[in-house]
Design an enzyme around this catalytic site. Sequence first.
Site, PDB file in Angstrom:
ATOM      1  N   LEU A  15       0.727  -1.266   0.020  1.00 50.65           N
ATOM      2  CA  LEU A  15      -0.019  -0.135   0.169  1.00 50.65           C
ATOM      3  C   LEU A  15       0.883   1.324  -0.111  1.00 50.65           C
ATOM      4  CD1 LEU A  15      -2.744  -1.068   2.778  1.00 50.65           C
ATOM      5  CD2 LEU A  15      -2.989  -1.043   0.410  1.00 50.65           C
ATOM      6  N   THR A  61      10.904  -3.629   2.688  1.00 54.98           N
ATOM      7  CA  THR A  61       9.962  -4.576   3.476  1.00 54.98           C
ATOM      8  C   THR A  61      10.523  -5.972   3.283  1.00 54.98           C
ATOM      9  OG1 THR A  61       7.717  -4.981   3.950  1.00 54.98           O
ATOM     10  CG2 THR A  61       8.230  -4.549   1.425  1.00 54.98           C
ATOM     11  N   LYS A  65      14.836  -6.555   4.994  1.00 52.13           N
ATOM     12  CA  LYS A  65      15.255  -5.313   6.159  1.00 52.13           C
ATOM     13  C   LYS A  65      16.597  -5.736   6.857  1.00 52.13           C
ATOM     14  CE  LYS A  65      10.340  -4.447   7.258  1.00 52.13           C
ATOM     15  NZ  LYS A  65       9.380  -4.093   8.435  1.00 52.13           N
ATOM     16  N   ALA A 127       9.526 -12.319  19.786  1.00 55.72           N
ATOM     17  CA  ALA A 127      10.933 -11.935  19.758  1.00 55.72           C
ATOM     18  C   ALA A 127      11.849 -12.097  18.642  1.00 55.72           C
ATOM     19  CB  ALA A 127      11.518 -12.697  20.923  1.00 55.72           C
ATOM     20  N   ALA A 130       9.981  -8.086  14.292  1.00 53.59           N
ATOM     21  CA  ALA A 130       9.106  -7.110  14.503  1.00 53.59           C
ATOM     22  C   ALA A 130       9.179  -6.664  15.878  1.00 53.59           C
ATOM     23  CB  ALA A 130       7.818  -7.969  14.233  1.00 53.59           C
ATOM     24  N   GLY A 236      -2.822  -3.283  12.792  1.00 49.22           N
ATOM     25  CA  GLY A 236      -1.707  -2.415  12.269  1.00 49.22           C
ATOM     26  C   GLY A 236      -1.831  -1.326  11.327  1.00 49.22           C
TER      27      GLY A 236
HETATM   28  P1  ATR Z   1       9.275 -11.181  12.042  1.00 50.44           P
HETATM   29  O1  ATR Z   1      10.257 -10.582  11.472  1.00 50.44           O
HETATM   30  O2  ATR Z   1       7.988 -11.097  11.489  1.00 50.44           O
HETATM   31  O3  ATR Z   1       9.225 -10.738  13.623  1.00 50.44           O
HETATM   32  P2  ATR Z   1      10.528 -13.667  12.774  1.00 50.44           P
HETATM   33  O4  ATR Z   1      11.739 -12.825  12.933  1.00 50.44           O
HETATM   34  O5  ATR Z   1      10.577 -14.799  12.068  1.00 50.44           O
HETATM   35  O6  ATR Z   1       9.545 -12.743  11.865  1.00 50.44           O
HETATM   36  O7  ATR Z   1       9.795 -13.908  14.347  1.00 50.44           O
HETATM   37  C1  ATR Z   1       8.586 -14.650  14.149  1.00 50.44           C
HETATM   38  C2  ATR Z   1       8.159 -14.586  15.728  1.00 50.44           C
HETATM   39  O8  ATR Z   1       6.974 -14.919  15.779  1.00 50.44           O
HETATM   40  C3  ATR Z   1       8.925 -15.320  16.797  1.00 50.44           C
HETATM   41  O9  ATR Z   1       8.927 -14.641  18.076  1.00 50.44           O
HETATM   42  C4  ATR Z   1       8.133 -16.580  16.671  1.00 50.44           C
HETATM   43  O10 ATR Z   1       8.519 -17.370  18.077  1.00 50.44           O
HETATM   44  P3  ATR Z   1       9.743 -18.409  18.052  1.00 50.44           P
HETATM   45  O11 ATR Z   1      10.970 -17.483  18.335  1.00 50.44           O
HETATM   46  O12 ATR Z   1       9.289 -19.270  19.284  1.00 50.44           O
HETATM   47  O13 ATR Z   1       9.896 -18.958  16.497  1.00 50.44           O
HETATM   48  C5  ATR Z   1       6.955 -16.026  16.740  1.00 50.44           C
HETATM   49  N1  ATR Z   1       5.680 -17.051  16.391  1.00 50.44           N
HETATM   50  C6  ATR Z   1       5.558 -17.484  15.108  1.00 50.44           C
HETATM   51  N2  ATR Z   1       4.413 -18.414  14.955  1.00 50.44           N
HETATM   52  C7  ATR Z   1       3.998 -18.348  16.280  1.00 50.44           C
HETATM   53  C8  ATR Z   1       2.916 -19.322  16.716  1.00 50.44           C
HETATM   54  N3  ATR Z   1       2.305 -19.739  16.289  1.00 50.44           N
HETATM   55  N4  ATR Z   1       2.794 -19.162  18.202  1.00 50.44           N
HETATM   56  C9  ATR Z   1       3.773 -18.311  18.930  1.00 50.44           C
HETATM   57  N5  ATR Z   1       4.667 -17.659  18.385  1.00 50.44           N
HETATM   58  C10 ATR Z   1       4.795 -17.838  16.926  1.00 50.44           C
END
Ligand code: ATR
Length: 267
Positions: A15, A61, A65, A127, A130, A236
């Site tokens: 967008l 994006t 990043k 963690a 994002a 968001g």
């Molecule tokens: P982003 O850049 O979107 O933050 P990322 O760095 O891959 O993507 O991080 C994804 C986050 O979503 C992580 O904190 C992940 O938890 P883990 O560190 O345990 O993998 C969390 N996450 C993804 N799917 C999840 C789920 N179904 N339940 C809980 N946490 C989830």
Amino acid sequence: MYKLAVFGNPIEHSLSPDIHAQFAQQTGVKVNYQKILAPVDGFEKTAQQFIADGANGFNITVPFKLTAFNFATKLTLNAKTAKAVNTIKVENNQIIGENTDGIGLVNDLIKNLGIELKDKVILVLGAGGAAQGILLPLLKQNPKRVMIANRTANKAQQLQADFSEYGPTCGFGLNKIKHDPVDIIINATSASLDGKMPDIANGCARGAICYDLMYGKQTAFMQWAEANQAAMIVDGLGMLVEQAACSFEFWTNKKPNTQAVIKNLRR
Ligand code: ATR
């Protein structure tokens, strides 16, 4: 004329060109803002070419990043702590990397939604990238505490260690979240992308402001918040517009009116 763009892969859904076109119209700044699909292993080459063609800056994006963080020759504190760059400004032969995601979230909460963050207890779910991008701007608002809870507990503990110098933080596994209500819950996991809700105690949502960094539809987190008596449930979209506004100002020194754009997009 500002030569700008957003780089991503995929990028078709973005967008950002629409948002920046509205900012340009409001402020009277002349902007040419494109969508650029870079090959997954070809961000640097595509970005170098765009700069050689006279670019003033660009947004970055998914999934670039972190690559953009390494590509920048100079970084703001936001970008350094986020370890990710979503905005680049080309100036005096420098490639300046900034991250406006977290400021965008904070501006949406404070300016658009009227939510004070000072002295509040904030629970951040996730963690990953994002979560890391929003922690410094949240902590700068002097909350009582930012609790970072993640499925993989040690990643939350690592973020606590990295950010404790900026304010009161704690990090733990999702299973350690209590049923006690908190003031604000921010879903910074990517679970919504899979239509999933992180497995956490329901009681923390009661009376809380529940904010999902995702936008576009009612996410599983938003449905969970509704089922558990949250006081306010937000997606968001406002953050998306606010982070774009910070990027626009970073490039042009002009502050756009975000509320009008959010209203247009919601329509
Ligand atoms: P982003 O850049 O979107 O933050 P990322 O760095 O891959 O993507 O991080 C994804 C986050 O979503 C992580 O904190 C992940 O938890 P883990 O560190 O345990 O993998 C969390 N996450 C993804 N799917 C999840 C789920 N179904 N339940 C809980 N946490 C989830």
